[in-house]
Design a protein around this motif. Sequence first.
Motif, PDB file in Angstrom:
ATOM      1  N   PHE A 112       0.761  -1.180  -0.010  1.00  0.00           N
ATOM      2  CA  PHE A 112       0.097  -0.101  -0.119  1.00  0.00           C
ATOM      3  C   PHE A 112       0.959   1.333   0.209  1.00  0.00           C
ATOM      4  CE2 PHE A 112       0.560  -1.348   4.264  1.00  0.00           C
ATOM      5  CZ  PHE A 112       0.889  -0.405   4.948  1.00  0.00           C
ATOM      6  N   SER A 113       0.428   2.463  -0.171  1.00  0.00           N
ATOM      7  CA  SER A 113       1.039   3.504  -0.707  1.00  0.00           C
ATOM      8  C   SER A 113       1.868   4.315   0.472  1.00  0.00           C
ATOM      9  CB  SER A 113       0.052   4.440  -1.242  1.00  0.00           C
ATOM     10  OG  SER A 113      -0.843   5.038  -0.310  1.00  0.00           O
ATOM     11  N   THR A 114       1.216   4.418   1.612  1.00  0.00           N
ATOM     12  CA  THR A 114       2.170   4.995   2.738  1.00  0.00           C
ATOM     13  C   THR A 114       3.339   3.935   3.051  1.00  0.00           C
ATOM     14  OG1 THR A 114       0.619   4.114   4.350  1.00  0.00           O
ATOM     15  CG2 THR A 114       0.322   6.213   3.617  1.00  0.00           C
ATOM     16  N   ALA A 115       3.311   2.658   2.748  1.00  0.00           N
ATOM     17  CA  ALA A 115       4.368   1.740   3.182  1.00  0.00           C
ATOM     18  C   ALA A 115       5.396   1.492   2.064  1.00  0.00           C
ATOM     19  CB  ALA A 115       3.523   0.339   3.337  1.00  0.00           C
ATOM     20  N   MET A 116       4.954   2.050   0.982  1.00  0.00           N
ATOM     21  CA  MET A 116       5.996   2.196  -0.323  1.00  0.00           C
ATOM     22  C   MET A 116       6.743   3.277   0.141  1.00  0.00           C
ATOM     23  SD  MET A 116       5.931   0.215  -2.799  1.00  0.00           S
ATOM     24  CE  MET A 116       5.127  -1.401  -3.534  1.00  0.00           C
ATOM     25  N   ARG A 117       6.170   4.442   0.484  1.00  0.00           N
ATOM     26  CA  ARG A 117       6.831   5.711   0.683  1.00  0.00           C
ATOM     27  C   ARG A 117       7.923   5.640   2.027  1.00  0.00           C
ATOM     28  NH1 ARG A 117       1.721   8.110  -0.601  1.00  0.00           N
ATOM     29  NH2 ARG A 117       1.587   8.802   1.680  1.00  0.00           N
TER      30      ARG A 117
ATOM     31  N   ASP B 202      -1.700  12.747   1.121  1.00  0.00           N
ATOM     32  CA  ASP B 202      -1.305  13.959   0.465  1.00  0.00           C
ATOM     33  C   ASP B 202      -2.464  14.742   0.321  1.00  0.00           C
ATOM     34  OD1 ASP B 202       1.411  13.337   1.085  1.00  0.00           O
ATOM     35  OD2 ASP B 202       2.052  13.027  -0.678  1.00  0.00           O
ATOM     36  N   SER B 203      -3.361  14.408  -0.615  1.00  0.00           N
ATOM     37  CA  SER B 203      -4.461  15.243  -0.825  1.00  0.00           C
ATOM     38  C   SER B 203      -5.373  15.562   0.240  1.00  0.00           C
ATOM     39  CB  SER B 203      -5.549  14.477  -1.812  1.00  0.00           C
ATOM     40  OG  SER B 203      -4.735  14.360  -2.895  1.00  0.00           O
ATOM     41  N   HIS B 204      -5.232  14.558   1.547  1.00  0.00           N
ATOM     42  CA  HIS B 204      -6.016  15.049   2.672  1.00  0.00           C
ATOM     43  C   HIS B 204      -5.361  15.994   3.339  1.00  0.00           C
ATOM     44  CE1 HIS B 204      -7.964  10.460   3.356  1.00  0.00           C
ATOM     45  NE2 HIS B 204      -7.900  11.353   1.987  1.00  0.00           N
ATOM     46  N   LEU B 205      -4.301  16.161   3.471  1.00  0.00           N
ATOM     47  CA  LEU B 205      -3.426  17.322   4.042  1.00  0.00           C
ATOM     48  C   LEU B 205      -3.620  18.697   3.462  1.00  0.00           C
ATOM     49  CD1 LEU B 205       0.179  15.640   4.837  1.00  0.00           C
ATOM     50  CD2 LEU B 205      -1.736  15.894   6.266  1.00  0.00           C
TER      51      LEU B 205
ATOM     52  N   SER C 271       3.782  12.916   4.542  1.00  0.00           N
ATOM     53  CA  SER C 271       4.592  14.181   4.051  1.00  0.00           C
ATOM     54  C   SER C 271       4.580  15.258   5.266  1.00  0.00           C
ATOM     55  CB  SER C 271       3.949  14.713   2.870  1.00  0.00           C
ATOM     56  OG  SER C 271       3.864  13.624   2.025  1.00  0.00           O
ATOM     57  N   ALA C 272       5.385  16.225   5.067  1.00  0.00           N
ATOM     58  CA  ALA C 272       5.380  17.200   6.114  1.00  0.00           C
ATOM     59  C   ALA C 272       4.221  17.852   5.986  1.00  0.00           C
ATOM     60  CB  ALA C 272       6.599  18.332   5.893  1.00  0.00           C
TER      61      ALA C 272
ATOM     62  N   GLY D 133      -8.559  24.454   4.782  1.00  0.00           N
ATOM     63  CA  GLY D 133      -9.740  24.623   5.688  1.00  0.00           C
ATOM     64  C   GLY D 133     -11.028  23.848   5.300  1.00  0.00           C
ATOM     65  N   LEU D 134     -10.955  22.815   4.474  1.00  0.00           N
ATOM     66  CA  LEU D 134     -12.127  21.867   4.212  1.00  0.00           C
ATOM     67  C   LEU D 134     -12.612  21.023   4.966  1.00  0.00           C
ATOM     68  CD1 LEU D 134     -11.497  21.907   0.215  1.00  0.00           C
ATOM     69  CD2 LEU D 134     -12.934  23.317   1.403  1.00  0.00           C
ATOM     70  N   GLY D 135     -11.764  20.767   6.194  1.00  0.00           N
ATOM     71  CA  GLY D 135     -12.069  19.753   6.923  1.00  0.00           C
ATOM     72  C   GLY D 135     -11.097  19.181   7.810  1.00  0.00           C
ATOM     73  N   ILE D 136     -11.290  18.021   8.529  1.00  0.00           N
ATOM     74  CA  ILE D 136     -10.008  17.505   9.218  1.00  0.00           C
ATOM     75  C   ILE D 136      -9.950  16.034   8.671  1.00  0.00           C
ATOM     76  CG2 ILE D 136     -10.931  18.662  11.369  1.00  0.00           C
ATOM     77  CD1 ILE D 136     -11.904  16.111  12.574  1.00  0.00           C
ATOM     78  N   ALA D 137      -8.476  15.524   9.064  1.00  0.00           N
ATOM     79  CA  ALA D 137      -8.390  14.213   8.520  1.00  0.00           C
ATOM     80  C   ALA D 137      -7.779  13.188   9.530  1.00  0.00           C
ATOM     81  CB  ALA D 137      -7.593  14.258   7.320  1.00  0.00           C
ATOM     82  N   LEU D 138      -8.051  12.103   9.455  1.00  0.00           N
ATOM     83  CA  LEU D 138      -7.050  10.880  10.087  1.00  0.00           C
ATOM     84  C   LEU D 138      -5.976  10.681   9.259  1.00  0.00           C
ATOM     85  CD1 LEU D 138      -7.206   9.724  13.024  1.00  0.00           C
ATOM     86  CD2 LEU D 138      -8.224   7.868  11.807  1.00  0.00           C
ATOM     87  N   VAL D 139      -4.581  10.893   9.628  1.00  0.00           N
ATOM     88  CA  VAL D 139      -3.471  10.318   8.718  1.00  0.00           C
ATOM     89  C   VAL D 139      -2.661   9.742   9.560  1.00  0.00           C
ATOM     90  CG1 VAL D 139      -1.833  11.476   7.132  1.00  0.00           C
ATOM     91  CG2 VAL D 139      -4.003  12.725   7.266  1.00  0.00           C
ATOM     92  N   PRO D 140      -2.098   8.608   8.881  1.00  0.00           N
ATOM     93  CA  PRO D 140      -1.068   7.632   9.473  1.00  0.00           C
ATOM     94  C   PRO D 140       0.268   8.563   9.445  1.00  0.00           C
ATOM     95  CG  PRO D 140      -2.541   6.412   8.057  1.00  0.00           C
ATOM     96  CD  PRO D 140      -2.710   7.790   7.705  1.00  0.00           C
ATOM     97  N   ARG D 141       1.051   8.309  10.610  1.00  0.00           N
ATOM     98  CA  ARG D 141       2.346   8.870  10.630  1.00  0.00           C
ATOM     99  C   ARG D 141       3.399   7.945   9.462  1.00  0.00           C
ATOM    100  NH1 ARG D 141       3.536   8.364  17.246  1.00  0.00           N
ATOM    101  NH2 ARG D 141       1.876  10.051  17.734  1.00  0.00           N
ATOM    102  N   LEU D 142       3.093   6.883   9.211  1.00  0.00           N
ATOM    103  CA  LEU D 142       3.944   6.131   8.296  1.00  0.00           C
ATOM    104  C   LEU D 142       3.898   6.569   6.871  1.00  0.00           C
ATOM    105  CD1 LEU D 142       5.965   3.829   7.812  1.00  0.00           C
ATOM    106  CD2 LEU D 142       3.920   2.441   7.128  1.00  0.00           C
ATOM    107  N   GLY D 143       5.014   7.094   6.313  1.00  0.00           N
ATOM    108  CA  GLY D 143       4.913   7.819   4.951  1.00  0.00           C
ATOM    109  C   GLY D 143       4.349   9.097   4.823  1.00  0.00           C
TER     110      GLY D 143
END
Length: 299
Positions: A99-104, A231-234, A252-253, A240-250
């Motif tokens: 999956f994508s975040t593991a790849m990065r 990355d799109s979530h961030l 971006s800043a 200012g369009l909402g909040i997101a749950l984003v894993p730490r692995l992979g």
Amino acid sequence: MMDLTALRSLDAVHEHGSVVGAAEALGYTPSAVSQQIKRLERQSGVPLLERVGRGVILSGAGRILVAEGARITADLERLETDLHAHAGGVAGQLDLIGFSTAMRGLVGPVAAALMRDHPSLRIRLAEVEPWDAVDRVAAGRADVGVVHRWGDVPIAIPDGLARQVVHRDVAEVVLPVDHPLAGRRSVTPRDLVDECWIATPEGTICRQWLDRMYAGTGRLPVIEHTSMEFDSHLALVAAGLGIALVPRLGRSALPDGTRAVRVTDPVPEREVIVVWRRSQDRSPAIRALVTALGDAGSL
């Protein structure tokens, strides 16, 4: 002698119900899959497919060939693995999917380092969702898969696959810096019941976890925007369009104007799991890869 690649093509046609579906799953053209199956039919002297409507099914002979082909392929993999184990060298080619975040955050650096250390080893990477990764490794269409499991959201791993947890990842809620909760050290789902979320699409494992996280609130998360890419979530949070749950692995800043806050009760934690076929369990290349992923994941 029958071609193992062609046998796998026949198995893929059986699984996907069409030559086109098999070609997409295998990364071949439909013409190439058709030619492989015609070659099998010439070699065996019997028809292997029957047309049903717009799709195809295996003939009786085709079903026998797929069943026996799976056994033969497993035996050959064990033989090849034993030869490599006897030689002791980390060599050959591995197809690794994940999956994508593991790849990065995990797979890319590990694969590059292993190939530098072992010049006779080639690792090919492809990004695949966890359920598809399990299916492809089990069917012999990839050697190693990196998948994830959030909390109690199940992912079925067949008995024919070995597995090892190589990392435990945590997600945080990312909010605009001027959000009323942005100054908190931690939040719970009850603090977030009225928020508008940016999430992965319905049916994904991450979306299932977000729904499960709300179980004790008596509510469901309000999904305002969907995207597969974190990355799109961030970027959407920064807008200012909402909040997101984003894993730490992979991850971006964090963009300017956003902040990550810890979530508790429950903590959104996932296991990152490596899977491979038991018939290849003694492969020096696979053992080296699994060990390297585990070492990198524990840092």
